[in-house]
Motif scaffolding. Structure first.
Motif, PDB file in Angstrom:
ATOM      1  N   ARG A   1       0.848  -1.214   0.000  1.00 21.12           N
ATOM      2  CA  ARG A   1       0.000   0.000   0.000  1.00 21.12           C
ATOM      3  C   ARG A   1       0.874   1.252   0.000  1.00 21.12           C
ATOM      4  NH1 ARG A   1      -3.213  -1.311   3.538  1.00 21.12           N
ATOM      5  NH2 ARG A   1      -5.225  -1.332   2.468  1.00 21.12           N
ATOM      6  N   ASP A   2       1.878   1.275   0.874  1.00 22.52           N
ATOM      7  CA  ASP A   2       2.758   2.448   0.976  1.00 22.52           C
ATOM      8  C   ASP A   2       3.479   2.708  -0.350  1.00 22.52           C
ATOM      9  OD1 ASP A   2       2.003   2.718   3.601  1.00 22.52           O
ATOM     10  OD2 ASP A   2       3.811   1.767   4.421  1.00 22.52           O
ATOM     11  N   ALA A   3       3.933   1.630  -0.990  1.00 19.91           N
ATOM     12  CA  ALA A   3       4.672   1.780  -2.247  1.00 19.91           C
ATOM     13  C   ALA A   3       3.780   2.317  -3.357  1.00 19.91           C
ATOM     14  CB  ALA A   3       5.274   0.434  -2.658  1.00 19.91           C
ATOM     15  N   VAL A   4       2.563   1.794  -3.446  1.00 20.43           N
ATOM     16  CA  VAL A   4       1.638   2.239  -4.495  1.00 20.43           C
ATOM     17  C   VAL A   4       1.258   3.701  -4.291  1.00 20.43           C
ATOM     18  CG1 VAL A   4      -0.688   1.969  -5.435  1.00 20.43           C
ATOM     19  CG2 VAL A   4       0.712  -0.046  -4.974  1.00 20.43           C
ATOM     20  N   LEU A   5       0.890   4.066  -3.091  1.00 19.02           N
ATOM     21  CA  LEU A   5       0.465   5.437  -2.823  1.00 19.02           C
ATOM     22  C   LEU A   5       1.616   6.421  -3.009  1.00 19.02           C
ATOM     23  CD1 LEU A   5      -1.864   4.936   0.283  1.00 19.02           C
ATOM     24  CD2 LEU A   5      -2.497   5.167  -2.123  1.00 19.02           C
ATOM     25  N   SER A   6       2.824   5.979  -2.665  1.00 18.02           N
ATOM     26  CA  SER A   6       4.001   6.824  -2.858  1.00 18.02           C
ATOM     27  C   SER A   6       4.250   7.109  -4.339  1.00 18.02           C
ATOM     28  CB  SER A   6       5.236   6.161  -2.236  1.00 18.02           C
ATOM     29  OG  SER A   6       6.402   6.901  -2.503  1.00 18.02           O
TER      30      SER A   6
ATOM     31  N   TYR B   1       2.882  11.635  -9.276  1.00 17.04           N
ATOM     32  CA  TYR B   1       2.232  12.135 -10.485  1.00 17.04           C
ATOM     33  C   TYR B   1       1.377  13.372 -10.227  1.00 17.04           C
ATOM     34  CZ  TYR B   1       3.561   7.823 -12.869  1.00 17.04           C
ATOM     35  OH  TYR B   1       4.263   6.797 -13.437  1.00 17.04           O
ATOM     36  N   GLY B   2       1.118  13.684  -8.949  1.00  9.28           N
ATOM     37  CA  GLY B   2       0.259  14.827  -8.647  1.00  9.28           C
ATOM     38  C   GLY B   2      -1.109  14.639  -9.260  1.00  9.28           C
ATOM     39  N   VAL B   3      -1.523  15.575 -10.124  1.00  7.59           N
ATOM     40  CA  VAL B   3      -2.820  15.443 -10.803  1.00  7.59           C
ATOM     41  C   VAL B   3      -2.649  14.780 -12.168  1.00  7.59           C
ATOM     42  CG1 VAL B   3      -3.891  17.380  -9.626  1.00  7.59           C
ATOM     43  CG2 VAL B   3      -2.606  17.793 -11.744  1.00  7.59           C
ATOM     44  N   GLY B   4      -1.507  14.178 -12.391  1.00  8.52           N
ATOM     45  CA  GLY B   4      -1.230  13.589 -13.705  1.00  8.52           C
ATOM     46  C   GLY B   4      -1.482  12.098 -13.794  1.00  8.52           C
ATOM     47  N   ALA B   5      -1.884  11.479 -12.684  1.00 12.56           N
ATOM     48  CA  ALA B   5      -2.115  10.034 -12.700  1.00 12.56           C
ATOM     49  C   ALA B   5      -3.387   9.702 -13.480  1.00 12.56           C
ATOM     50  CB  ALA B   5      -2.220   9.499 -11.285  1.00 12.56           C
ATOM     51  N   THR B   6      -3.366   8.600 -14.178  1.00 17.85           N
ATOM     52  CA  THR B   6      -4.542   8.082 -14.870  1.00 17.85           C
ATOM     53  C   THR B   6      -4.928   6.749 -14.246  1.00 17.85           C
ATOM     54  OG1 THR B   6      -3.235   6.847 -16.484  1.00 17.85           O
ATOM     55  CG2 THR B   6      -3.796   9.134 -17.039  1.00 17.85           C
TER      56      THR B   6
ATOM     57  N   TYR C   1      -3.452   1.297 -12.015  1.00 14.66           N
ATOM     58  CA  TYR C   1      -3.530  -0.153 -12.187  1.00 14.66           C
ATOM     59  C   TYR C   1      -2.154  -0.751 -12.447  1.00 14.66           C
ATOM     60  CZ  TYR C   1      -8.612   0.436 -12.526  1.00 14.66           C
ATOM     61  OH  TYR C   1      -9.920   0.728 -12.248  1.00 14.66           O
ATOM     62  N   ASP C   2      -1.335  -0.052 -13.228  1.00 12.20           N
ATOM     63  CA  ASP C   2       0.010  -0.562 -13.503  1.00 12.20           C
ATOM     64  C   ASP C   2       0.834  -0.659 -12.219  1.00 12.20           C
ATOM     65  OD1 ASP C   2      -0.446  -0.876 -16.192  1.00 12.20           O
ATOM     66  OD2 ASP C   2       0.548   0.997 -16.798  1.00 12.20           O
ATOM     67  N   GLU C   3       0.706   0.353 -11.364  1.00  7.71           N
ATOM     68  CA  GLU C   3       1.440   0.330 -10.090  1.00  7.71           C
ATOM     69  C   GLU C   3       0.963  -0.822  -9.208  1.00  7.71           C
ATOM     70  OE1 GLU C   3       4.034   1.998  -9.339  1.00  7.71           O
ATOM     71  OE2 GLU C   3       3.999   3.417 -11.007  1.00  7.71           O
ATOM     72  N   LEU C   4      -0.360  -1.026  -9.175  1.00  8.00           N
ATOM     73  CA  LEU C   4      -0.914  -2.126  -8.390  1.00  8.00           C
ATOM     74  C   LEU C   4      -0.443  -3.476  -8.924  1.00  8.00           C
ATOM     75  CD1 LEU C   4      -4.562  -0.810  -7.958  1.00  8.00           C
ATOM     76  CD2 LEU C   4      -2.983  -1.277  -6.080  1.00  8.00           C
TER      77      LEU C   4
ATOM     78  N   ARG D   1      -6.626   5.353 -20.439  1.00  9.53           N
ATOM     79  CA  ARG D   1      -5.218   5.742 -20.496  1.00  9.53           C
ATOM     80  C   ARG D   1      -4.987   7.236 -20.269  1.00  9.53           C
ATOM     81  NH1 ARG D   1      -1.405   2.344 -22.926  1.00  9.53           N
ATOM     82  NH2 ARG D   1      -2.213   0.305 -23.503  1.00  9.53           N
ATOM     83  N   TYR D   2      -5.949   8.072 -20.667  1.00 13.84           N
ATOM     84  CA  TYR D   2      -5.654   9.504 -20.721  1.00 13.84           C
ATOM     85  C   TYR D   2      -6.454  10.382 -19.764  1.00 13.84           C
ATOM     86  CZ  TYR D   2      -3.350   7.894 -24.939  1.00 13.84           C
ATOM     87  OH  TYR D   2      -2.556   7.213 -25.812  1.00 13.84           O
ATOM     88  N   LYS D   3      -7.510   9.858 -19.139  1.00 17.36           N
ATOM     89  CA  LYS D   3      -8.280  10.668 -18.205  1.00 17.36           C
ATOM     90  C   LYS D   3      -7.490  10.876 -16.915  1.00 17.36           C
ATOM     91  CE  LYS D   3     -12.597  10.875 -15.605  1.00 17.36           C
ATOM     92  NZ  LYS D   3     -13.851  10.154 -15.245  1.00 17.36           N
ATOM     93  N   ARG D   4      -7.268  12.173 -16.566  1.00 20.65           N
ATOM     94  CA  ARG D   4      -6.453  12.496 -15.399  1.00 20.65           C
ATOM     95  C   ARG D   4      -7.268  12.426 -14.106  1.00 20.65           C
ATOM     96  NH1 ARG D   4      -1.365  11.942 -17.269  1.00 20.65           N
ATOM     97  NH2 ARG D   4      -1.201  12.897 -19.331  1.00 20.65           N
ATOM     98  N   LEU D   5      -6.607  11.965 -13.045  1.00 21.83           N
ATOM     99  CA  LEU D   5      -7.240  11.859 -11.734  1.00 21.83           C
ATOM    100  C   LEU D   5      -6.501  12.731 -10.730  1.00 21.83           C
ATOM    101  CD1 LEU D   5      -7.546   7.966 -11.537  1.00 21.83           C
ATOM    102  CD2 LEU D   5      -9.312   9.554 -12.315  1.00 21.83           C
ATOM    103  N   SER D   6      -7.256  13.257  -9.764  1.00 27.95           N
ATOM    104  CA  SER D   6      -6.598  13.936  -8.657  1.00 27.95           C
ATOM    105  C   SER D   6      -5.921  12.877  -7.791  1.00 27.95           C
ATOM    106  CB  SER D   6      -7.624  14.714  -7.824  1.00 27.95           C
ATOM    107  OG  SER D   6      -8.486  13.804  -7.147  1.00 27.95           O
ATOM    108  N   TYR D   7      -5.044  13.307  -6.883  1.00 23.61           N
ATOM    109  CA  TYR D   7      -4.382  12.334  -6.011  1.00 23.61           C
ATOM    110  C   TYR D   7      -5.408  11.566  -5.181  1.00 23.61           C
ATOM    111  CZ  TYR D   7      -1.933  10.227  -2.147  1.00 23.61           C
ATOM    112  OH  TYR D   7      -1.494   9.310  -1.214  1.00 23.61           O
ATOM    113  N   ASP D   8      -6.403  12.279  -4.656  1.00 26.75           N
ATOM    114  CA  ASP D   8      -7.416  11.624  -3.827  1.00 26.75           C
ATOM    115  C   ASP D   8      -8.192  10.577  -4.619  1.00 26.75           C
ATOM    116  OD1 ASP D   8      -6.700  13.072  -1.615  1.00 26.75           O
ATOM    117  OD2 ASP D   8      -8.306  14.564  -1.818  1.00 26.75           O
ATOM    118  N   GLU D   9      -8.527  10.909  -5.864  1.00 27.88           N
ATOM    119  CA  GLU D   9      -9.240   9.948  -6.721  1.00 27.88           C
ATOM    120  C   GLU D   9      -8.373   8.728  -7.014  1.00 27.88           C
ATOM    121  OE1 GLU D   9     -12.174  12.792  -9.410  1.00 27.88           O
ATOM    122  OE2 GLU D   9     -10.035  12.653  -9.922  1.00 27.88           O
ATOM    123  N   ALA D  10      -7.114   8.990  -7.327  1.00 29.73           N
ATOM    124  CA  ALA D  10      -6.193   7.884  -7.634  1.00 29.73           C
ATOM    125  C   ALA D  10      -5.965   7.004  -6.412  1.00 29.73           C
ATOM    126  CB  ALA D  10      -4.867   8.446  -8.142  1.00 29.73           C
ATOM    127  N   ALA D  11      -5.807   7.636  -5.243  1.00 26.01           N
ATOM    128  CA  ALA D  11      -5.584   6.873  -4.011  1.00 26.01           C
ATOM    129  C   ALA D  11      -6.809   6.036  -3.663  1.00 26.01           C
ATOM    130  CB  ALA D  11      -5.242   7.833  -2.867  1.00 26.01           C
TER     131      ALA D  11
END
Length: 275
Positions: free
Chosen positions: A100-105, A110-115, A120-123, A254-264
């Protein structure tokens, strides 16, 4: 690429890029010799397993024989994660705090740049790491042979032949399965996967259905399909890995950006599935 080729490709992908396990790990879990498993990895030769071996591998990879013969599994990231999670849960009582720590880190970088795909790739990478580490430590789940799967095929094959009143000569000409092989199948000899694939296509049914313990077959539907068997069998060689609709969905994925909270939150949704 035909279904036999897809089986080879998917077996290689499951072992390498999805689960990250070694040939010796498969031997420990399934009892399949390393040399045999290596032969299945030779894409140029399309060496295919027999039915009970294919079922054992499908069980180990938390999927079905039918799915192993289908579209490229590694392309479908959510499916990959579901398979990995099922595999991990079979091991039991996993501490995923470090995961969990590694994925969230990584997501935070990516800030607001995560998709969605990045999450999913990190998981997937972390889940594969858990599986690989467990195997290296000798924490295996033994996959027993399905002793009924070949009997199911024999019973269903003989029933379909009798139901449709088909001569072996016609089945052989259209499916490409030799008459002597068809005779042996009637007697209960275990089929190879290319034979299973071609006969399932000949009857216009899924591989899962021809292997099921008590499937329901509709005579009218079978007759309609068999009337056009030359065309149907050609579907064995059709390439249908991804539809147009799936392609559009993949672009958003692939291209829709998520906020950190959404990604987490998305990451937590899957992390919580590990028991």
């Amino acid at each position: 690429m035909n279904k036999e080729g897809r089986l080879t490709v998917n077996l290689g992908a499951c072992r390498g890029s999805i689960f990250g396990i070694r040939f010796e790990d498969i031997t420990a879990m399934c009892g399949i010799p390393e040399s045999t498993m290596k032969s299945y990895d030779l894409i140029s030769d399309y060496v295919s397993p027999f039915l009970k071996t294919a079922k054992r591998l499908a069980d180990m990879y938390c999927t079905t024989v039918d799915r192993l013969c289908g579209a490229y599994i590694a392309y479908h990231v959510k499916e990959v994660m579901d398979m990995q999670i099922k595999f991990i849960n079979r091991l039991g009582h996993m501490d995923i705090g470090a995961c969990r720590d590694a994925v969230l880190s990584e997501i935070k970088k990516y800030g607001v740049g995560a998709t969605e795909k990045i999450v999913y790739d990190e998981l997937c990478e972390e889940f594969m790491g858990i599986i690989r580490k467990s195997c290296k430590e000798g924490k295996y789940v033994i996959i027993n042979e399905d002793t009924e799967i070949s009997e199911n095929f024999t019973r269903n094959f003989n029933y379909l032949m009798a139901l449709c009143h088909l001569p072996y000569k016609k089945v052989s000409e259209v499916s490409g399965v030799s008459e002597p092989t068809l005779t042996r199948l009637k007697q209960g000899v275990e089929p190879s996967m290319p034979v299973v694939i071609r006969l399932a296509d000949f009857f216009g049914i899924s591989i899962d259905k021809i292997l099921a313990p008590n499937p329901q077959f509709e005579l009218d539907e079978l007759k309609e399909i068999i009337a056009g068997t030359t065309l149907k069998t050609k579907l064995t060689d059709a390439y249908d890995d991804i539809t147009y609709e799936e392609s559009l969905s993949e672009q958003s994925f692939r291209y829709k950006r998520l906020s950190y909270d959404e990604a987490a939150a998305l990451a937590e949704e899957y992390l919580e599935k590990i028991r």
